[in-house]
Scaffold this active site. Structure first.
Site, PDB file in Angstrom:
ATOM      1  N   SER A 195      58.783  35.666  34.965  1.00  3.24           N
ATOM      2  CA  SER A 195      58.224  34.520  34.240  1.00  3.24           C
ATOM      3  C   SER A 195      56.761  34.317  34.610  1.00  3.24           C
ATOM      4  O   SER A 195      55.923  34.034  33.750  1.00  3.24           O
ATOM      5  CB  SER A 195      59.025  33.256  34.555  1.00  3.24           C
ATOM      6  OG  SER A 195      58.487  32.138  33.895  1.00  3.24           O
ATOM      7  N   LEU A 227      54.632  36.646  35.662  1.00  4.26           N
ATOM      8  CA  LEU A 227      53.855  37.710  35.024  1.00  4.26           C
ATOM      9  C   LEU A 227      53.729  37.495  33.529  1.00  4.26           C
ATOM     10  O   LEU A 227      52.704  37.819  32.935  1.00  4.26           O
ATOM     11  CB  LEU A 227      54.509  39.071  35.306  1.00  4.26           C
ATOM     12  CG  LEU A 227      54.140  39.758  36.614  1.00  4.26           C
ATOM     13  CD1 LEU A 227      54.953  41.031  36.785  1.00  4.26           C
ATOM     14  CD2 LEU A 227      52.644  40.079  36.662  1.00  4.26           C
ATOM     15  N   TRP A 228      54.771  36.955  32.898  1.00  8.88           N
ATOM     16  CA  TRP A 228      54.713  36.710  31.453  1.00  8.88           C
ATOM     17  C   TRP A 228      53.588  35.726  31.130  1.00  8.88           C
ATOM     18  O   TRP A 228      52.897  35.887  30.128  1.00  8.88           O
ATOM     19  CB  TRP A 228      56.047  36.152  30.958  1.00  8.88           C
ATOM     20  CG  TRP A 228      56.097  35.953  29.473  1.00  8.88           C
ATOM     21  CD1 TRP A 228      56.491  36.852  28.540  1.00  8.88           C
ATOM     22  CD2 TRP A 228      55.711  34.767  28.748  1.00  8.88           C
ATOM     23  NE1 TRP A 228      56.379  36.310  27.273  1.00  8.88           N
ATOM     24  CE2 TRP A 228      55.907  35.042  27.367  1.00  8.88           C
ATOM     25  CE3 TRP A 228      55.230  33.516  29.116  1.00  8.88           C
ATOM     26  CZ2 TRP A 228      55.640  34.098  26.377  1.00  8.88           C
ATOM     27  CZ3 TRP A 228      54.954  32.580  28.120  1.00  8.88           C
ATOM     28  CH2 TRP A 228      55.155  32.865  26.782  1.00  8.88           C
ATOM     29  N   HIS A 229      53.380  34.743  32.013  1.00  5.13           N
ATOM     30  CA  HIS A 229      52.346  33.740  31.762  1.00  5.13           C
ATOM     31  C   HIS A 229      50.943  34.301  31.926  1.00  5.13           C
ATOM     32  O   HIS A 229      49.998  33.799  31.311  1.00  5.13           O
ATOM     33  CB  HIS A 229      52.536  32.533  32.692  1.00  5.13           C
ATOM     34  CG  HIS A 229      53.614  31.597  32.244  1.00  5.13           C
ATOM     35  ND1 HIS A 229      54.935  31.764  32.572  1.00  5.13           N
ATOM     36  CD2 HIS A 229      53.554  30.490  31.462  1.00  5.13           C
ATOM     37  CE1 HIS A 229      55.645  30.785  32.018  1.00  5.13           C
ATOM     38  NE2 HIS A 229      54.836  30.010  31.335  1.00  5.13           N
ATOM     39  N   GLY A 230      50.784  35.337  32.748  1.00  7.95           N
ATOM     40  CA  GLY A 230      49.446  35.895  32.927  1.00  7.95           C
ATOM     41  C   GLY A 230      49.441  37.085  33.872  1.00  7.95           C
ATOM     42  O   GLY A 230      50.241  37.144  34.814  1.00  7.95           O
TER      43      GLY A 230
END
Length: 300
Positions: A276, A278-281
Site C-alpha cells: 500500500s 509503494l502504491w501511494h508513491g
C-alpha cells in the site's frame, strides 16, 4: 497522447484473457491465463512507476559499499491513472477466474469500464461487479440524481479548492523549516496537514462520484468519516475504502488473512501495508509509512 496505447493495451489484454478464462475449465490453463494477466499488469506498473526508484536505490546501495554501479534511468512521464486502471483490470480478471463474474463480451462496455473518465485519475478504484453492468443498461437523464451529483461535486470542490488548497501553503511553509516555529505552531501544522490530505483526496472522490451521478452511474463510497474512527482498524475501513478493500480481497484474503495463525497474520499485514505504501508513491518514505501503519495494525 502517446501513453493512450498503454491503457488500450492493458484493456485489450485483460478483455481477451477474461474470454479465455470463461471458455475453459482446465485448471492449469486458467492459472496460466491469470498469471499472464497479473504479470503483464504489474510489469506495466513497475516499469513506468517504480523502475527509476529501484534503479536509483540499487545504485545508492552499491555506492554505500564502494561499488560504482551504472544504473540507467528512464526519462518517461508517469502515465495518468496507471495506478488505478491496472488495479481495475486485475480485479476484473481475478473475479472472472474465481467465477464470481462472467467475462464481458462487449468490448465497448469493457473499455468504458476501464477508462471511465470521472474516476480514472483519482479513484475510487471500481470493481467490475459494480460498474461494468451499469454500461450494459440504457441511461436516461434523471434530474433528481443530477441534482444529487451536482451537490456532491460542489461539496468536493469546496473541500479541495477552499479547504485543502488553503491549508497546503501554510503546512508547506512550516514543514519546510520546522526549527523556526514553536511546538504549538508545529502542532497546528500537523492538524492542518491532516485536514489538507483528507479534504484533498476525499474532495477528488466526491467530484468523481458526483460527476458519475450526472450520467446515471453509481460509484462506490471512498471515505466514511475516517477521523471519527475509534481505532486504527476502523480508520482503515473508512479511509480510501476502494483501495483498502482491494488489498483485502485480492492480497490479504488469498494469502490466508488472519485465519492461519499469528505468524501468517503478521506476514500478511506487513505485505499489505508495504504494498500500500509503494502504491501511494515510489519513495522510501512511503515504504516507511506502510511499515509504521503495519506496526500499529499488528496484533501484539
Amino acid at each position: 497522447w502517446r501513453f493512450l496505447g498503454l491503457i488500450a493495451a492493458s484493456s485489450l489484454l485483460d478483455y481477451g484473457i477474461a474470454l479465455g478464462l470463461d471458455a475453459t475449465a482446465d485448471t492449469r490453463r486458467r492459472k496460466l491465463l491469470l498469471g499472464t494477466s497479473i504479470t503483464a499488469q504489474l510489469g506495466l506498473l513497475a516499469t513506468f512507476k517504480y523502475y527509476n526508484f529501484f534503479a536509483l536505490s540499487l545504485k545508492s546501495a552499491f555506492a554505500g559499499v564502494g561499488i560504482a554501479l551504472d544504473a540507467p534511468t528512464l526519462h518517461w512521464v508517469l502515465p495518468v491513472g496507471i495506478s488505478f486502471y491496472t488495479f481495475q483490470t486485475m480485479s476484473y480478471t481475478i473475479d472472472v477466474y474465481r467465477r464470481s463474474l462472467p467475462a464481458c463480451r462487449d468490448p465497448l462496455a469493457f473499455f468504458a469500464y476501464v477508462s471511465f473518465f470521472p474516476q480514472l485519475v483519482a479513484g475510487p478504484i471500481e470493481r467490475a461487479t459494480n460498474l461494468l453492468p451499469q454500461f450494459r443498461v440504457k441511461h436516461a437523464f434523471d434530474p433528481v440524481a443530477a441534482a444529487d451529483g451536482l451537490r456532491q461535486m460542489l461539496w468536493g470542490l469546496l473541500k479541495k479548492a477552499v479547504i485543502a488548497d488553503n491549508c497546503a501553503p501554510i503546512v508547506a511553509k512550516v514543514f519546510a523549516h520546522p526549527e523556526w516555529y514553536t511546538a504549538s505552531t508545529l502542532l497546528w501544522a500537523i492538524v492542518l496537514f491532516a485536514l489538507q490530505i483528507y479534504c484533498d483526496f476525499s474532495g477528488y472522490s466526491d467530484i468523481a462520484i458526483g460527476c458519475a451521478r450526472l450520467f446515471g452511474f453509481r460509484l462506490m463510497r471512498n471515505f466514511h468519516f475516517p477521523y471519527f474512527s475509534r481505532d486504527i482498524t476502523e480508520f482503515w475501513r473508512r479511509w480510501h475504502i476502494s483501495l483498502t478493500t482491494w488489498f483485502r480481497d485480492y492480497v490479504y484474503g488469498p494469502l490466508g488473512g488472519s485465519t492461519r495463525g499469528r505468524k501468517t497474520t503478521v506476514r500478511n499485514v506487513l505485505i499489505v501495508f508495504l504494498l500500500s505504501g509503494l502504491w501511494h508513491g515510489a519513495n522510501w518514505t512511503f515504504v516507511a509509512w506502510g511499515a509504521y501503519n503495519a506496526l500499529l495494525f499488528l496484533p501484539f
